[in-house]
Design a protein around this motif. Structure first.
Motif, PDB file in Angstrom:
ATOM      1  N   PRO A  83       0.836  -1.198   0.000  1.00  0.00           N
ATOM      2  CA  PRO A  83       0.000   0.000   0.000  1.00  0.00           C
ATOM      3  C   PRO A  83       0.876   1.255   0.000  1.00  0.00           C
ATOM      4  CG  PRO A  83       0.033  -0.976   2.196  1.00  0.00           C
ATOM      5  CD  PRO A  83       0.803  -1.893   1.291  1.00  0.00           C
ATOM      6  N   ASN A  84       0.407   2.282  -0.675  1.00  0.00           N
ATOM      7  CA  ASN A  84       1.190   3.492  -0.834  1.00  0.00           C
ATOM      8  C   ASN A  84       0.664   4.596   0.084  1.00  0.00           C
ATOM      9  OD1 ASN A  84       3.148   5.203  -1.998  1.00  0.00           O
ATOM     10  ND2 ASN A  84       1.562   6.110  -3.251  1.00  0.00           N
ATOM     11  N   TYR A  85       1.545   5.507   0.435  1.00  0.00           N
ATOM     12  CA  TYR A  85       1.157   6.651   1.264  1.00  0.00           C
ATOM     13  C   TYR A  85       1.473   7.934   0.503  1.00  0.00           C
ATOM     14  CZ  TYR A  85       1.003   3.090   4.851  1.00  0.00           C
ATOM     15  OH  TYR A  85       0.697   1.961   5.558  1.00  0.00           O
ATOM     16  N   THR A  86       0.652   8.953   0.704  1.00  0.00           N
ATOM     17  CA  THR A  86       0.800  10.230   0.003  1.00  0.00           C
ATOM     18  C   THR A  86       2.199  10.802   0.184  1.00  0.00           C
ATOM     19  OG1 THR A  86      -1.549  10.645   0.312  1.00  0.00           O
ATOM     20  CG2 THR A  86      -0.196  12.542  -0.238  1.00  0.00           C
ATOM     21  N   VAL A  87       2.763  10.669   1.363  1.00  0.00           N
ATOM     22  CA  VAL A  87       4.097  11.224   1.625  1.00  0.00           C
ATOM     23  C   VAL A  87       5.135  10.577   0.698  1.00  0.00           C
ATOM     24  CG1 VAL A  87       4.758   9.661   3.526  1.00  0.00           C
ATOM     25  CG2 VAL A  87       5.636  12.016   3.475  1.00  0.00           C
ATOM     26  N   ASN A  88       4.972   9.290   0.381  1.00  0.00           N
ATOM     27  CA  ASN A  88       5.891   8.598  -0.540  1.00  0.00           C
ATOM     28  C   ASN A  88       5.716   9.116  -1.966  1.00  0.00           C
ATOM     29  OD1 ASN A  88       6.316   7.104   1.756  1.00  0.00           O
ATOM     30  ND2 ASN A  88       5.423   5.229   0.981  1.00  0.00           N
ATOM     31  N   THR A  89       4.462   9.325  -2.359  1.00  0.00           N
ATOM     32  CA  THR A  89       4.186   9.847  -3.703  1.00  0.00           C
ATOM     33  C   THR A  89       4.812  11.223  -3.863  1.00  0.00           C
ATOM     34  OG1 THR A  89       2.089   8.642  -3.750  1.00  0.00           O
ATOM     35  CG2 THR A  89       2.344  10.412  -5.349  1.00  0.00           C
ATOM     36  N   LEU A  90       4.672  12.071  -2.851  1.00  0.00           N
ATOM     37  CA  LEU A  90       5.238  13.418  -2.896  1.00  0.00           C
ATOM     38  C   LEU A  90       6.766  13.366  -3.018  1.00  0.00           C
ATOM     39  CD1 LEU A  90       2.948  15.038  -0.192  1.00  0.00           C
ATOM     40  CD2 LEU A  90       2.981  15.645  -2.623  1.00  0.00           C
ATOM     41  N   ALA A  91       7.397  12.485  -2.268  1.00  0.00           N
ATOM     42  CA  ALA A  91       8.857  12.344  -2.328  1.00  0.00           C
ATOM     43  C   ALA A  91       9.280  11.885  -3.730  1.00  0.00           C
ATOM     44  CB  ALA A  91       9.334  11.349  -1.266  1.00  0.00           C
ATOM     45  N   HIS A  92       8.535  10.937  -4.286  1.00  0.00           N
ATOM     46  CA  HIS A  92       8.817  10.412  -5.627  1.00  0.00           C
ATOM     47  C   HIS A  92       8.673  11.509  -6.683  1.00  0.00           C
ATOM     48  CE1 HIS A  92       9.051   7.391  -8.779  1.00  0.00           C
ATOM     49  NE2 HIS A  92       7.979   7.926  -9.328  1.00  0.00           N
ATOM     50  N   LEU A  93       7.621  12.315  -6.565  1.00  0.00           N
ATOM     51  CA  LEU A  93       7.385  13.401  -7.523  1.00  0.00           C
ATOM     52  C   LEU A  93       8.472  14.473  -7.441  1.00  0.00           C
ATOM     53  CD1 LEU A  93       3.522  13.754  -7.240  1.00  0.00           C
ATOM     54  CD2 LEU A  93       4.775  13.250  -9.334  1.00  0.00           C
ATOM     55  N   GLU A  94       8.863  14.801  -6.225  1.00  0.00           N
ATOM     56  CA  GLU A  94       9.917  15.819  -6.051  1.00  0.00           C
ATOM     57  C   GLU A  94      11.230  15.367  -6.689  1.00  0.00           C
ATOM     58  OE1 GLU A  94       9.382  18.672  -2.288  1.00  0.00           O
ATOM     59  OE2 GLU A  94       9.969  16.633  -1.767  1.00  0.00           O
ATOM     60  N   GLU A  95      11.495  14.076  -6.588  1.00  0.00           N
ATOM     61  CA  GLU A  95      12.710  13.517  -7.165  1.00  0.00           C
ATOM     62  C   GLU A  95      12.626  13.525  -8.692  1.00  0.00           C
ATOM     63  OE1 GLU A  95      14.474   9.167  -6.926  1.00  0.00           O
ATOM     64  OE2 GLU A  95      14.166  10.026  -4.924  1.00  0.00           O
ATOM     65  N   LYS A  96      11.464  13.166  -9.202  1.00  0.00           N
ATOM     66  CA  LYS A  96      11.265  13.053 -10.654  1.00  0.00           C
ATOM     67  C   LYS A  96      11.139  14.425 -11.331  1.00  0.00           C
ATOM     68  CE  LYS A  96       8.645  10.427 -14.006  1.00  0.00           C
ATOM     69  NZ  LYS A  96       7.756   9.350 -14.302  1.00  0.00           N
TER      70      LYS A  96
END
Length: 195
Positions: A83-96
């Motif tokens: 399961p994914n958490y919003t905080v992980n998505t945000l970190a991934h987007l910032e990196e990308k």
């Protein structure tokens, strides 16, 4: 100048005119340059018979938003561990996308559960949150009322729900005004929500 992108998360099962009205309002009446409709993937640990496959929901979002230059579909969460958490998505987007500035878009009702989110204090420290009104009896928690990172946007209140749309399709009701034309055509063509 950094592009400011609002992330509007949802299952979009299906996407309807309420979602589009809110996304469009955020682009036109806030300082967001774009809104990305982030399609939440099916959680493999949950059995949800009414939830269409990820690619079908993404296709509907794509069809619904193709006429809007500043509203875009996003499948960014499809490749993240579940399961994914919003905080992980945000970190991934910032990196990308290091040149973009990201913000969250959520309904008033979701704001009141934000304190239960994983690493919510990190989210509120680093990201703006744009909140749109919902028909709800709950009042906003005191800690969020004058928070410097939370902006309440006076978007129109939309009382359309995806559940209502699915049930109406199942009952054979004509609900074309509630859906973007191309989304309705896709639902009809694929026989979604009929049974």
């Amino acid at each position: 100048m950094q592009k400011k992108v609002g992330l509007y998360f949802g299952t979009f099962n299906p996407i309807h005119m309420g979602h589009l009205a809110i996304a469009n309002h955020m682009v036109e009446f806030s300082d967001l340059d774009e809104v990305w409709m982030v399609v939440t993937p099916h959680n493999p640990h949950k059995k949800k018979s009414t939830l269409l496959a990820d690619h079908h929901r993404l296709e509907m979002v794509y069809r619904a938003t193709e006429a809007y230059d500043n509203i875009k579909p996003s499948n960014i969460e499809f490749g993240l561990p579940q399961p994914n958490y919003t905080v992980n998505t945000l970190a991934h987007l910032e990196e990308k996308y290091p040149d973009y500035q990201f913000a969250l878009i959520m309904g008033e009702d979701n704001l009141n559960t934000l304190h239960k989110w994983k690493n919510n204090e990190v989210i509120l420290e680093r990201f703006e949150v744009f909140v749109y009104p919902r028909v709800t009896s709950t009042t906003i928690k005191e800690e969020f009322k004058n928070h410097p990172k939370i902006t309440k946007v006076d978007a129109p209140i939309m009382e359309i729900s995806s559940t209502f749309v699915r049930n109406a399709v199942k009952e054979g009701k004509r609900i074309t005004p509630l859906l973007p034309q191309k989304v309705w055509e896709y639902i009809d063509e694929m026989n979604f929500y009929k049974s």
